[in-house]
Design an enzyme around this catalytic site. Structure first.
Site, PDB file in Angstrom:
ATOM      1  N   SER A 132       0.827  -1.214   0.000  1.00  0.00           N
ATOM      2  CA  SER A 132       0.000   0.000   0.000  1.00  0.00           C
ATOM      3  C   SER A 132       0.863   1.268   0.000  1.00  0.00           C
ATOM      4  O   SER A 132       0.484   2.277  -0.598  1.00  0.00           O
ATOM      5  CB  SER A 132      -0.979   0.002   1.174  1.00  0.00           C
ATOM      6  N   ASN A 133       2.019   1.224   0.650  1.00  0.00           N
ATOM      7  CA  ASN A 133       2.919   2.383   0.558  1.00  0.00           C
ATOM      8  C   ASN A 133       3.464   2.533  -0.859  1.00  0.00           C
ATOM      9  O   ASN A 133       3.604   3.651  -1.371  1.00  0.00           O
ATOM     10  CB  ASN A 133       4.063   2.259   1.566  1.00  0.00           C
TER      11      ASN A 133
ATOM     12  N   MET B  55      10.715  -7.210   3.667  1.00  0.00           N
ATOM     13  CA  MET B  55      10.949  -7.932   4.921  1.00  0.00           C
ATOM     14  C   MET B  55      12.240  -8.758   4.919  1.00  0.00           C
ATOM     15  O   MET B  55      12.281  -9.834   5.513  1.00  0.00           O
ATOM     16  CB  MET B  55       9.752  -8.833   5.226  1.00  0.00           C
TER      17      MET B  55
ATOM     18  N   ASN C  80      13.604   4.074   3.855  1.00  0.00           N
ATOM     19  CA  ASN C  80      12.672   3.064   4.382  1.00  0.00           C
ATOM     20  C   ASN C  80      11.572   3.771   5.158  1.00  0.00           C
ATOM     21  O   ASN C  80      11.800   4.827   5.742  1.00  0.00           O
ATOM     22  CB  ASN C  80      13.433   2.119   5.327  1.00  0.00           C
TER      23      ASN C  80
ATOM     24  N   HIS D 101       9.036   3.150   8.389  1.00  0.00           N
ATOM     25  CA  HIS D 101       8.876   2.289   9.561  1.00  0.00           C
ATOM     26  C   HIS D 101       7.648   2.759  10.341  1.00  0.00           C
ATOM     27  O   HIS D 101       7.487   3.959  10.587  1.00  0.00           O
ATOM     28  CB  HIS D 101      10.130   2.374  10.444  1.00  0.00           C
TER      29      HIS D 101
HETATM   30  C1  GRF Z   1       4.023  -0.580   6.612  1.00  0.00           C
HETATM   31  O1  GRF Z   1       3.410  -0.404   7.839  1.00  0.00           O
HETATM   32  C2  GRF Z   1       5.450  -0.088   6.642  1.00  0.00           C
HETATM   33  O2  GRF Z   1       5.636   0.987   7.496  1.00  0.00           O
HETATM   34  C3  GRF Z   1       6.190  -1.294   7.174  1.00  0.00           C
HETATM   35  O3  GRF Z   1       5.556  -2.397   6.598  1.00  0.00           O
HETATM   36  C4  GRF Z   1       4.210  -2.058   6.265  1.00  0.00           C
HETATM   37  C5  GRF Z   1       4.063  -2.325   4.813  1.00  0.00           C
HETATM   38  O4  GRF Z   1       2.746  -2.151   4.379  1.00  0.00           O
HETATM   39  N1  GRF Z   1       7.597  -1.190   6.887  1.00  0.00           N
HETATM   40  P1  GRF Z   1       2.455  -2.001   2.829  1.00  0.00           P
HETATM   41  O5  GRF Z   1       3.005  -3.266   2.161  1.00  0.00           O
HETATM   42  O6  GRF Z   1       3.116  -0.772   2.330  1.00  0.00           O
HETATM   43  O7  GRF Z   1       0.966  -1.944   2.720  1.00  0.00           O
END
Ligand code: GRF
Length: 215
Positions: A15-16, A93, A110, A112
């Site tokens: 989603s980011n 991850m 990144n 977080h």
């Molecule tokens: C987000 O909460 C980001 O901050 C963390 O992992 C999550 C990823 O979510 N590092 P998405 O895949 O961007 O929806």
């Protein structure tokens, strides 16, 4: 000035990544997303990338066993092939070694889901609730070899409500992440962020209102 070529590295729903893609649709945005790379072939974000006609690459870490160097060589080769200038980790991850990270000084960022340096690592929302934190949030930072460390570029604060659960808090933090990450990438792509003595300066100043969002 030409737009910076950006790769977004994901492992999951992305989603980011989607928020960065949306921001970069504006031709005046100083960066373009030219590659979405996943270490998992089944990452949901890959479908979003393809729906946006973006190039995707999969570097499946399970194919490399314990050979981290070979995995990271494959990552680097994909980034070089697409002439990437800035790397955005977005829910990627895998821990990255110093050898890899040091190839992207001040060019890898990144997001977080906590107000670093509080709550490094996983399960940040539940840990914030368990700690009785009144304010939580999200951070975009440059990536350095130490996990969830590195100069902070931008932060967004979210007030913790008395009736919050891990899910409700996560949802409000995620909403601010989607505003914060494009803002931070914009600053980096415009070359407005410099690291001095381990701290980010924006336009030469330690803090700018625009990089301290709150809900
Ligand atoms: C987000 O909460 C980001 O901050 C963390 O992992 C999550 C990823 O979510 N590092 P998405 O895949 O961007 O929806």
């Amino acid at each position: 000035m030409s737009r910076k070529r950006v790769a977004v590295l994901i492992s999951g729903r992305g989603s980011n990544m989607a928020a960065l893609i949306e921001a970069a649709k504006d031709k005046s945005f100083p960066a373009e997303i030219v590659l979405v790379l996943s270490n998992r072939p089944d990452a949901g974000g890959l479908d979003t990338a393809k729906a946006n006609a973006l190039a995707t690459e999969i570097v499946d870490h399970t194919k490399y066993g314990k050979d981290r160097a070979a995995f990271e060589s494959a990552l680097q080769a994909a980034l070089v092939k697409h002439r990437i200038e800035i790397v955005c980790l977005a829910g990627f991850m895998r821990l990255l070694t110093a050898d890899f990270v040091n190839q992207w000084p001040e060019r890898m960022i990144n997001i977080h889901p906590a107000l670093l340096p509080a709550f490094k690592g996983l399960d940040t929302h539940q840990r914030a609730l368990d700690a009785g934190a009144k304010v939580h949030g999200a951070t975009v930072h440059f990536v350095v070899p130490e996990m969830d460390a590195g100069p902070i570029i931008a932060q967004a604060a979210v007030a913790v409500r008395p009736d919050d659960t891990e899910q409700t808090l996560a949802a409000r933090v995620l909403a601010v992440e989607h505003r914060l990450y494009p803002l931070a990438l914009k600053l980096v792509a415009e070359g407005r962020v410099r690291v001095v003595d381990g701290h980010s300066l924006i336009d030469g100043a330690p803090v700018a209102d625009s990089v301290a969002l709150s809900e």
